[in-house]
Design an enzyme around this catalytic site. Sequence first.
Site, PDB file in Angstrom:
ATOM      1  N   GLU A 303      35.713  70.468  90.904  1.00  0.00           N
ATOM      2  CA  GLU A 303      35.751  69.471  89.816  1.00  0.00           C
ATOM      3  C   GLU A 303      34.353  69.217  89.263  1.00  0.00           C
ATOM      4  O   GLU A 303      33.868  68.085  89.270  1.00  0.00           O
ATOM      5  CB  GLU A 303      36.327  68.150  90.349  1.00  0.00           C
ATOM      6  N   GLY A 305      31.383  68.385  86.791  1.00  0.00           N
ATOM      7  CA  GLY A 305      31.213  67.714  85.505  1.00  0.00           C
ATOM      8  C   GLY A 305      29.792  67.925  85.025  1.00  0.00           C
ATOM      9  O   GLY A 305      29.515  68.758  84.161  1.00  0.00           O
ATOM     10  N   ARG A 306      28.872  67.181  85.663  1.00  0.00           N
ATOM     11  CA  ARG A 306      27.462  67.231  85.282  1.00  0.00           C
ATOM     12  C   ARG A 306      26.922  68.660  85.156  1.00  0.00           C
ATOM     13  O   ARG A 306      26.256  68.989  84.179  1.00  0.00           O
ATOM     14  CB  ARG A 306      26.642  66.486  86.350  1.00  0.00           C
ATOM     15  N   TYR A 346      20.516  54.078  86.861  1.00  0.00           N
ATOM     16  CA  TYR A 346      20.178  54.714  88.146  1.00  0.00           C
ATOM     17  C   TYR A 346      18.721  55.138  88.243  1.00  0.00           C
ATOM     18  O   TYR A 346      18.405  56.066  88.984  1.00  0.00           O
ATOM     19  CB  TYR A 346      20.970  55.997  88.403  1.00  0.00           C
ATOM     20  N   CYS A 377      17.688  43.944  73.441  1.00  0.00           N
ATOM     21  CA  CYS A 377      17.069  42.779  74.060  1.00  0.00           C
ATOM     22  C   CYS A 377      17.303  42.762  75.569  1.00  0.00           C
ATOM     23  O   CYS A 377      18.038  41.903  76.088  1.00  0.00           O
ATOM     24  CB  CYS A 377      17.616  41.511  73.407  1.00  0.00           C
ATOM     25  N   GLU A 378      16.756  43.735  76.253  1.00  0.00           N
ATOM     26  CA  GLU A 378      16.820  43.829  77.710  1.00  0.00           C
ATOM     27  C   GLU A 378      15.559  44.564  78.146  1.00  0.00           C
ATOM     28  O   GLU A 378      15.234  45.617  77.583  1.00  0.00           O
ATOM     29  CB  GLU A 378      18.005  44.703  78.173  1.00  0.00           C
TER      30      GLU A 378
HETATM   31  C1  LIG Z   1      32.691  62.127  88.748  1.00  0.00           C
HETATM   32  C2  LIG Z   1      33.590  62.984  89.551  1.00  0.00           C
HETATM   33  C3  LIG Z   1      33.457  64.377  89.523  1.00  0.00           C
HETATM   34  C4  LIG Z   1      32.362  65.076  88.774  1.00  0.00           C
HETATM   35  O1  LIG Z   1      31.120  64.894  89.375  1.00  0.00           O
HETATM   36  P1  LIG Z   1      29.832  65.656  88.818  1.00  0.00           P
HETATM   37  O2  LIG Z   1      28.736  65.154  89.630  1.00  0.00           O
HETATM   38  O3  LIG Z   1      29.715  65.292  87.386  1.00  0.00           O
HETATM   39  O4  LIG Z   1      30.085  67.125  89.004  1.00  0.00           O
HETATM   40  C5  LIG Z   1      34.382  65.124  90.218  1.00  0.00           C
HETATM   41  N1  LIG Z   1      35.374  64.538  90.934  1.00  0.00           N
HETATM   42  C6  LIG Z   1      35.524  63.207  90.992  1.00  0.00           C
HETATM   43  C7  LIG Z   1      36.611  62.620  91.797  1.00  0.00           C
HETATM   44  C8  LIG Z   1      34.629  62.385  90.311  1.00  0.00           C
HETATM   45  O5  LIG Z   1      34.763  61.061  90.389  1.00  0.00           O
END
Ligand SMILES: *Cc1c(COP(=O)(O)O)cnc(C)c1O
Length: 451
Positions: A303, A305-306, A346, A377-378
């Site tokens: 899974e 993403g980043r 972060y 304004c932070e």
């Molecule tokens: C956010 C998330 C991802 C993706 O994480 P990355 O660091 O972006 O690869 C995959 N699985 C779950 C359950 C997530 O919450």
Amino acid sequence: MSSSEQKSGESVTIQTEQGLYVDPQALTDHLSALAYRDGALYMDEVSMDEVVKQYGTPCYVYSKQAILEVYQAYTDSFASLQHQICYAVKANSNLAVLGVLAQAGAGFDIVSRGELMRVLAAGGEAARVVFSGVGKTYLDIEYALTQGIGCFNVESISELALINEVAQQLDKPAPISLRVNPNVDAKTHPYISTGLKDNKFGIAHEDALAVYQQAAELSHIDIVGIDCHIGSQLTEVEPFVAALDKVIELVHSLRAHGIDLRHIDLGGGLGVRYIDETPVSIDEFAAALLPKLSELDLTVFFEPGRSIVANAGVLLTKVDVLKPTEHKNFAIVDAAMNDLIRPALYQADMAVIPSVLPSNGIDSDGTQPWDIVGAICETGDFLAKNRLLSLATGDTLAVTGAGAYGFTMSSNYNSRPRASEVMVAGGHHQLIRQRETIEALYADEVLWQDK
Ligand SMILES: *Cc1c(COP(=O)(O)O)cnc(C)c1O
């Protein structure tokens, strides 16, 4: 330059007493989508100044090719196994990004029914979608089941009961995995660490067998897999291997108890190089996991993403105001924490590079330390601190690594419309999301009427 400066072999930075210099040329050498040509910043044959002229700032720009390169690296590295790459939609959920990945054959990892609706609108297949998240609602579950979701990644007994109840009402068995919390330290920022027993995520490793046995008793639950996701921006491979070992232990113990699975899902989390990090490559990641995975005879899900989108994107922003003060110099830009919250949320260090290269690098005329801040304004509203740059008002800057958790985490704080988004490929650019209008921000609001 002062005596404290240092430049290591791999490094693209020079740390001086005044601040951090990120060498734009050296940085872009590490980012496949970006390059300077005759001193001007390009993404895949498209000049960033041209994008700014056409679409204004702040503006997110994504490279289609860079997204596909990483996706392909995942599928190539795991080609020897049955596998499915489920792109984690929350990293960047623009329909164009999802569409490019759907066309390439990707599955998707979602955390809400809104994300599922986006995936379907972009041409993705529900059967290739896994549904993660700790708080799925009745409506989420009903919609996902009706659409034919591939798998629910279940995080609690109460969620399991709710899914069974909805499935019973729809008379449609629900495919599930349990998200197991392997209690390993991902060694990443605490806010993006998810696999420790103190985190809210998953079912404790030691309870997993019992919960699977409970699931097996439920009338409308179809057990298909096992899942874990230990955190984000992991730069080392060891935590992944440790988590896999814990999950494999469970696969064997489930088999011994007559519960057979079809897939194992190792989540996302692979880190990227924002400035100087040296994350494990997808190849090395695969090399460490493949020997263990190939013995299991299960389809493997990931899974990510980043790692797929971060370095495919930049946030372009214009310098509006330069405000030198006695202690600090502030460059106030037209992007702010509402557009890109990672630095504020972060303490993420992101590189900020100019759209036009300075002539002498760190020794350019007027190079000074600047805090690159927004107009909100932070005090927490900053994109980068103490960066050595030579700046003038009207300059365009690019925040790199902004393709992931950039636009998706943006807000309208201070009644600021969200940025436009552009995709580039093969020398072309296309608007993939219009800049929000200010009127749209309050179009759904209603004045109080005295009766
Ligand atoms: C956010 C998330 C991802 C993706 O994480 P990355 O660091 O972006 O690869 C995959 N699985 C779950 C359950 C997530 O919450």
